[in-house]
Write a protein that holds these residues in place. Structure first.
Motif, mmCIF file in Angstrom:
data_model
loop_
_atom_site.group_PDB
_atom_site.id
_atom_site.type_symbol
_atom_site.label_atom_id
_atom_site.label_comp_id
_atom_site.label_asym_id
_atom_site.label_seq_id
_atom_site.Cartn_x
_atom_site.Cartn_y
_atom_site.Cartn_z
ATOM 1 N N SER A 90 0.843 -1.193 0.000
ATOM 2 C CA SER A 90 0.000 0.000 0.000
ATOM 3 C C SER A 90 0.876 1.240 0.000
ATOM 4 O O SER A 90 1.694 1.437 0.911
ATOM 5 C CB SER A 90 -0.915 0.004 1.232
ATOM 6 O OG SER A 90 -1.583 1.236 1.357
ATOM 7 N N ALA A 91 0.707 2.063 -1.030
ATOM 8 C CA ALA A 91 1.480 3.302 -1.097
ATOM 9 C C ALA A 91 1.089 4.250 0.027
ATOM 10 O O ALA A 91 1.922 4.991 0.560
ATOM 11 C CB ALA A 91 1.261 3.977 -2.452
ATOM 12 N N SER A 225 0.166 12.253 -4.029
ATOM 13 C CA SER A 225 -1.231 12.655 -4.183
ATOM 14 C C SER A 225 -2.128 11.906 -3.202
ATOM 15 O O SER A 225 -3.009 12.506 -2.569
ATOM 16 C CB SER A 225 -1.682 12.399 -5.620
ATOM 17 O OG SER A 225 -3.053 12.686 -5.775
ATOM 18 N N GLN A 226 -1.905 10.593 -3.052
ATOM 19 C CA GLN A 226 -2.716 9.809 -2.121
ATOM 20 C C GLN A 226 -2.463 10.233 -0.676
ATOM 21 O O GLN A 226 -3.386 10.261 0.140
ATOM 22 C CB GLN A 226 -2.414 8.325 -2.296
ATOM 23 C CG GLN A 226 -2.909 7.744 -3.616
ATOM 24 C CD GLN A 226 -2.615 6.264 -3.726
ATOM 25 O OE1 GLN A 226 -3.087 5.460 -2.927
ATOM 26 N NE2 GLN A 226 -1.814 5.885 -4.708
ATOM 27 N N GLU A 335 2.673 22.661 -1.509
ATOM 28 C CA GLU A 335 3.959 22.032 -1.843
ATOM 29 C C GLU A 335 3.755 20.639 -2.426
ATOM 30 O O GLU A 335 4.544 20.202 -3.277
ATOM 31 C CB GLU A 335 4.846 21.977 -0.600
ATOM 32 C CG GLU A 335 5.279 23.359 -0.120
ATOM 33 C CD GLU A 335 6.329 23.293 0.970
ATOM 34 O OE1 GLU A 335 6.862 22.196 1.227
ATOM 35 O OE2 GLU A 335 6.620 24.346 1.574
ATOM 36 N N SER A 336 2.707 19.935 -1.989
ATOM 37 C CA SER A 336 2.402 18.627 -2.585
ATOM 38 C C SER A 336 2.020 18.782 -4.054
ATOM 39 O O SER A 336 2.462 17.995 -4.905
ATOM 40 C CB SER A 336 1.262 17.949 -1.816
ATOM 41 O OG SER A 336 1.629 17.670 -0.488
ATOM 42 N N ASP A 337 1.198 19.783 -4.356
ATOM 43 C CA ASP A 337 0.823 20.035 -5.750
ATOM 44 C C ASP A 337 2.053 20.342 -6.597
ATOM 45 O O ASP A 337 2.181 19.855 -7.735
ATOM 46 C CB ASP A 337 -0.162 21.202 -5.824
ATOM 47 C CG ASP A 337 -1.532 20.837 -5.284
ATOM 48 O OD1 ASP A 337 -1.845 19.637 -5.265
ATOM 49 O OD2 ASP A 337 -2.272 21.751 -4.860
ATOM 50 N N ARG A 388 -2.315 5.932 -9.140
ATOM 51 C CA ARG A 388 -3.672 6.486 -9.112
ATOM 52 C C ARG A 388 -3.591 7.981 -9.433
ATOM 53 O O ARG A 388 -3.618 8.839 -8.558
ATOM 54 C CB ARG A 388 -4.303 6.272 -7.734
ATOM 55 C CG ARG A 388 -4.450 4.822 -7.320
ATOM 56 C CD ARG A 388 -5.506 4.108 -8.160
ATOM 57 N NE ARG A 388 -5.707 2.735 -7.707
ATOM 58 C CZ ARG A 388 -5.047 1.687 -8.186
ATOM 59 N NH1 ARG A 388 -4.149 1.882 -9.146
ATOM 60 N NH2 ARG A 388 -5.271 0.474 -7.728
ATOM 61 N N LEU A 389 -3.492 8.281 -10.711
ATOM 62 C CA LEU A 389 -3.428 9.662 -11.157
ATOM 63 C C LEU A 389 -4.390 9.859 -12.320
ATOM 64 O O LEU A 389 -4.515 8.984 -13.183
ATOM 65 C CB LEU A 389 -2.006 10.048 -11.609
ATOM 66 C CG LEU A 389 -0.943 10.227 -10.525
ATOM 67 C CD1 LEU A 389 0.409 10.455 -11.166
ATOM 68 C CD2 LEU A 389 -1.283 11.390 -9.607
ATOM 69 N N ALA A 390 -5.054 10.994 -12.309
ATOM 70 C CA ALA A 390 -5.954 11.313 -13.424
ATOM 71 C C ALA A 390 -5.147 11.632 -14.678
ATOM 72 O O ALA A 390 -4.029 12.149 -14.603
ATOM 73 C CB ALA A 390 -6.843 12.506 -13.060
ATOM 74 N N ASP A 391 -5.698 11.297 -15.834
ATOM 75 C CA ASP A 391 -5.099 11.623 -17.126
ATOM 76 C C ASP A 391 -3.757 10.930 -17.326
ATOM 77 O O ASP A 391 -2.865 11.440 -18.015
ATOM 78 C CB ASP A 391 -4.902 13.145 -17.280
ATOM 79 C CG ASP A 391 -6.210 13.897 -17.113
ATOM 80 O OD1 ASP A 391 -7.254 13.370 -17.532
ATOM 81 O OD2 ASP A 391 -6.192 15.008 -16.538
#
Length: 394
Positions: A90-91, A225-226, A335-337, A388-391
């Motif tokens: 699990s990430a 992201s998660q 900062e995460s973005d 698990r990322l969009a696009d």
């Protein structure tokens, strides 16, 4: 399993005896006070137990068991927890564990200093000497205020885990090592005729590393992201608040006990208060509350209660528990973005570079690697499943 249980028991006993109380003596004093002399001969009991174990176990087995129990905290940290994370795959769990370790490590030095001051101050308060008690009270209050200030300053930054991620990303992406790692030497027609099997394998592996590196960057971005979306950051921030509250209660209990030891007339009470009463009093004082069993009567006791109430209700609950934590969460999200964008941008750059170098799309390149039997494609497939990322192509 047996060694794990034994390790937990031994280390719980050691920690409790060193930092909490001599509970074996307290229990025996309440059950059979006439047998307290047995505890003075506990080393004989340990020696007898060791002799019995030596008779029952082989030297090699005993040596392993002793090393396992003595190093049980390291076994947990370096083997049990990593093994659990690998099994769960699990990430989120992995990033949570990394965030916890990073947060503790970033403040370990300051925490140890504050803990040492608090422990020495607590010992002075319990000494019974008026001068030492006064010094201990001052030391306790200084350690508490210092730690609250340090925590407040730390909360003005993003979490230690996010800062570590940003530093790691800057290091990995800032020196162009990835590009050199995934860029093969392009042969011309003359050199290609002299290629050996080893040269062809090296060229294929470089193509595989390009695919692997891109997937690793996307998985890294997905983990960040998660972590941002998961309740992990909120729970870690809540832990900071809870730890500060516990520190306030403990310091308040010790300080008021010290005041009572110096001058009991500072308080009004029906019966002589015990530690449970002081703890209850400390909990209520932090929130500007009162208890009937113990109330402040004169200057110092009233001043300490007001001071602890201001620190608890205004300092911790209002400023740290609300404003600082909200500010930190916003800064961590920002900062995460930035980290996610940097990783995805580098992954796209590696894809474009690979397609230019090998004159085919990244999907066709993976098919070629599958045909040629490149063994690390299973790792690439696992990374794709965990991303698990969009696009992003799955």
């Amino acid at each position: 399993m047996t060694l794990d249980i034994l390790g937990v028991i031994v280390w719980a006993f050691v920690v409790t005896k060193l930092f909490v109380a001599d509970f074996d003596r307290m229990i025996l004093a309440s059950i059979a006070p006439q047998a307290l002399w047995v505890l003075d001969l506990r080393w004989l009991l340990v020696l007898a137990l060791l002799a019995l174990v030596l008779l029952l176990l082989r030297a090699r087995t005993l040596g392993f068991a002793v090393a396992y129990v003595v190093g049980f905290p390291l076994v947990l940290l370096l083997w049990k927890l990593p093994k659990f994370l690998v099994v769960r795959r699990s990430a989120v769990l992995t990033s949570t564990f990394a965030a916890l370790v990073t947060g503790v490590a970033s403040r370990a030095r300051l925490f140890i200093v504050a803990l040492a001051i608090a422990c020495l101050s607590g010992a002075a308060i319990l000494s019974g000497d008026t001068t030492l008690i006064a010094v201990g009270i001052v030391g306790m209050l200084v350690a508490l205020v210092w730690w609250i200030v340090i925590t407040g300053i730390d909360l003005l930054n993003s979490s230690a885990f996010i800062r570590a991620q940003a530093a790691a990303i800057n290091f990995v992406l800032g020196n162009h090592h990835l590009e050199r790692f995934v860029t093969p030497e392009q042969p011309d027609q003359v050199i290609l005729k002299t290629w050996t099997t080893q040269d062809a394998t090296k060229f294929r592996d470089t193509a595989g590393y390009a695919v692997l590196a891109r997937r690793a960057l996307l998985l890294w971005a997905s983990a960040v992201s998660q972590f941002r979306r998961a309740p992990t950051a909120l729970l870690l921030n809540a832990c900071i608040f809870v730890v500060l509250f516990i520190q306030l209660v403990v310091v308040s209990a010790f300080v008021n006990y010290g005041l009572f030891s110096i001058d009991p007339t500072q308080f009004t009470y029906a019966t002589s208060p015990d530690w449970l009463t002081f703890t209850n009093y400390a909990v209520s004082a932090v929130a500007f509350g009162e208890i009937s069993a113990l109330t402040p009567a004169f200057g110092w006791a009233v001043a300490v209660k007001v001071f602890m109430g201001v620190l608890g209700s205004v300092g911790v609950v209002t400023i740290i528990g609300s404003s600082f934590l909200a500010y930190r969460q916003g800064r961590s999200d920002h900062e995460s973005d930035e980290a996610i964008v940097a990783l995805r941008t580098k992954a796209d750059a590696l894809r474009d570079l690979s397609e230019e170098q090998f004159q085919m799309s990244i999907e066709d390149l993976q098919q070629k690697l599958l045909v040629t039997g490149w063994g690390m494609l299973k790792i690439v497939d696992w990374m794709r499943e965990k991303t698990r990322l969009a696009d992003v192509d799955q």
